[in-house]
Design a protein around this motif. Structure first.
Motif, PDB file in Angstrom:
ATOM      1  N   HIS A  89       0.592  -1.347   0.105  1.00 58.67           N
ATOM      2  CA  HIS A  89       0.089   0.611  -0.223  1.00 58.67           C
ATOM      3  C   HIS A  89       1.192   1.230   0.323  1.00 58.67           C
ATOM      4  O   HIS A  89       1.810   1.406   0.715  1.00 58.67           O
ATOM      5  CB  HIS A  89      -1.271   0.250   1.086  1.00 58.67           C
ATOM      6  CG  HIS A  89      -1.577   1.241   1.133  1.00 58.67           C
ATOM      7  ND1 HIS A  89      -2.694   1.808   0.508  1.00 58.67           N
ATOM      8  CD2 HIS A  89      -1.147   2.033   2.248  1.00 58.67           C
ATOM      9  CE1 HIS A  89      -3.437   2.888   1.398  1.00 58.67           C
ATOM     10  NE2 HIS A  89      -2.583   3.104   2.389  1.00 58.67           N
ATOM     11  N   HIS A  97       0.253   1.459  -5.134  1.00 60.78           N
ATOM     12  CA  HIS A  97      -1.050   1.168  -4.959  1.00 60.78           C
ATOM     13  C   HIS A  97      -1.719   1.594  -3.876  1.00 60.78           C
ATOM     14  O   HIS A  97      -0.809   1.530  -2.660  1.00 60.78           O
ATOM     15  CB  HIS A  97      -1.479  -0.595  -4.529  1.00 60.78           C
ATOM     16  CG  HIS A  97      -0.227  -1.254  -5.514  1.00 60.78           C
ATOM     17  ND1 HIS A  97      -1.163  -1.435  -7.414  1.00 60.78           N
ATOM     18  CD2 HIS A  97       0.402  -1.657  -6.395  1.00 60.78           C
ATOM     19  CE1 HIS A  97       0.098  -2.427  -7.969  1.00 60.78           C
ATOM     20  NE2 HIS A  97       1.028  -2.124  -7.277  1.00 60.78           N
ATOM     21  N   ASP A 101      -8.610   2.408  -2.374  1.00 58.76           N
ATOM     22  CA  ASP A 101      -9.475   2.064  -3.713  1.00 58.76           C
ATOM     23  C   ASP A 101      -9.379   0.854  -4.643  1.00 58.76           C
ATOM     24  O   ASP A 101     -10.274   0.179  -5.361  1.00 58.76           O
ATOM     25  CB  ASP A 101      -8.930   3.304  -4.699  1.00 58.76           C
ATOM     26  CG  ASP A 101      -8.901   4.379  -3.758  1.00 58.76           C
ATOM     27  OD1 ASP A 101     -10.112   4.844  -3.131  1.00 58.76           O
ATOM     28  OD2 ASP A 101      -7.769   5.474  -3.969  1.00 58.76           O
ATOM     29  N   GLU A 102      -8.077  -0.066  -4.735  1.00 58.06           N
ATOM     30  CA  GLU A 102      -7.898  -1.116  -5.083  1.00 58.06           C
ATOM     31  C   GLU A 102      -8.341  -2.012  -4.361  1.00 58.06           C
ATOM     32  O   GLU A 102      -7.967  -3.297  -5.448  1.00 58.06           O
ATOM     33  CB  GLU A 102      -6.315  -0.775  -5.720  1.00 58.06           C
ATOM     34  CG  GLU A 102      -6.326   0.364  -6.492  1.00 58.06           C
ATOM     35  CD  GLU A 102      -4.584   0.372  -6.816  1.00 58.06           C
ATOM     36  OE1 GLU A 102      -4.284  -0.835  -7.053  1.00 58.06           O
ATOM     37  OE2 GLU A 102      -4.368   1.086  -6.466  1.00 58.06           O
ATOM     38  N   ARG A 103      -8.306  -2.348  -3.434  1.00 60.51           N
ATOM     39  CA  ARG A 103      -7.699  -3.210  -1.856  1.00 60.51           C
ATOM     40  C   ARG A 103      -6.819  -3.374  -2.811  1.00 60.51           C
ATOM     41  O   ARG A 103      -5.896  -4.224  -3.075  1.00 60.51           O
ATOM     42  CB  ARG A 103      -9.032  -4.857  -2.913  1.00 60.51           C
ATOM     43  CG  ARG A 103     -10.711  -3.766  -2.180  1.00 60.51           C
ATOM     44  CD  ARG A 103     -11.663  -4.465  -2.770  1.00 60.51           C
ATOM     45  NE  ARG A 103     -11.906  -6.493  -1.532  1.00 60.51           N
ATOM     46  CZ  ARG A 103     -12.726  -6.775  -2.350  1.00 60.51           C
ATOM     47  NH1 ARG A 103     -13.834  -6.664  -3.333  1.00 60.51           N
ATOM     48  NH2 ARG A 103     -13.222  -8.169  -2.072  1.00 60.51           N
ATOM     49  N   HIS A 105      -3.841  -6.480  -2.793  1.00 59.40           N
ATOM     50  CA  HIS A 105      -3.663  -7.945  -3.993  1.00 59.40           C
ATOM     51  C   HIS A 105      -2.208  -8.009  -4.131  1.00 59.40           C
ATOM     52  O   HIS A 105      -1.497  -7.511  -2.592  1.00 59.40           O
ATOM     53  CB  HIS A 105      -3.936  -7.853  -5.417  1.00 59.40           C
ATOM     54  CG  HIS A 105      -3.130  -6.467  -5.912  1.00 59.40           C
ATOM     55  ND1 HIS A 105      -3.226  -5.074  -6.098  1.00 59.40           N
ATOM     56  CD2 HIS A 105      -1.438  -6.403  -6.716  1.00 59.40           C
ATOM     57  CE1 HIS A 105      -2.265  -4.588  -5.860  1.00 59.40           C
ATOM     58  NE2 HIS A 105      -1.007  -5.067  -6.350  1.00 59.40           N
ATOM     59  N   ARG A 119      -5.934 -11.863  -6.477  1.00 61.06           N
ATOM     60  CA  ARG A 119      -6.642 -10.488  -6.691  1.00 61.06           C
ATOM     61  C   ARG A 119      -7.410 -11.739  -5.273  1.00 61.06           C
ATOM     62  O   ARG A 119      -8.109 -12.920  -5.289  1.00 61.06           O
ATOM     63  CB  ARG A 119      -7.185  -9.739  -7.402  1.00 61.06           C
ATOM     64  CG  ARG A 119      -6.259  -9.154  -8.081  1.00 61.06           C
ATOM     65  CD  ARG A 119      -7.503  -8.286  -9.615  1.00 61.06           C
ATOM     66  NE  ARG A 119      -6.198  -7.611 -10.080  1.00 61.06           N
ATOM     67  CZ  ARG A 119      -5.203  -6.607 -10.036  1.00 61.06           C
ATOM     68  NH1 ARG A 119      -5.439  -6.093  -8.498  1.00 61.06           N
ATOM     69  NH2 ARG A 119      -3.964  -6.137 -10.751  1.00 61.06           N
TER      70      ARG A 119
END
Length: 161
Positions: A89, A97, A101-103, A105, A119
């Protein structure tokens, strides 16, 4: 989302958390200064780097499963750590990332390059995410490490051969 990808079981969109890893208990769970948690000394570790803002909230983190391809079973030799897989993150980095927003992975590495992206992880609060990622690696280390060893032609090191 369910399925198997190269021996890593995905169950309801996340890596399996229902079984414990067969990775050796020798030094398991020992966290050293610098965010290192040994899963199997001297070969397999989880390295965590967590940064917080002024309020104490997590602003960025990297949690990485690593394998030492250079060390011998007695811990001697030249360390040569390689990425097996990583979560991160880093919302302020150019290629970072933002898990809000993107969760989450997981990037999976082969020969030093990103080979795959897993994912489908559940939503996780950014402050809880580093510990969650460490648990994912602890529970799935054996499968991830076996795949890494297979990809890199490594056999017999961890079982003393």
């Amino acid at each position: 989302m369910s399925g198997v990808r190269d021996g890593v079981e995905l169950e309801r969109g996340r890596l399996s958390t229902g079984r414990s890893s067969a990775i050796s208990n020798r030094c398991r769970g020992v966290t050293t200064e610098g965010g290192i948690r040994w899963l199997e000394w001297p070969y397999v570790r989880v390295r965590s780097e967590v940064h917080t803002d002024r309020t104490g909230d997590v602003s960025e983190f990297v949690v990485q499963l690593e394998y030492d391809v250079g060390v011998r079973a007695d811990g001697r030799g030249s360390s040569d750590w390689r990425q097996v897989a990583r979560f991160d993150h880093q919302p302020d980095h150019d290629h970072g990332h933002d898990i809000r927003d993107e969760r989450l992975h997981m990037d999976v590495y082969r020969d030093g390059e990103k080979e795959a992206v897993e994912r489908g992880f559940p939503p996780v609060d950014v402050n809880e995410a580093p510990a969650f990622c460490e648990r994912v690696f602890e529970r799935n280390a054996e499968e991830l490490v076996q795949r890494f060893e297979r990809w890199h032609g490594i056999s017999g090191r961890r079982d003393g051969r």
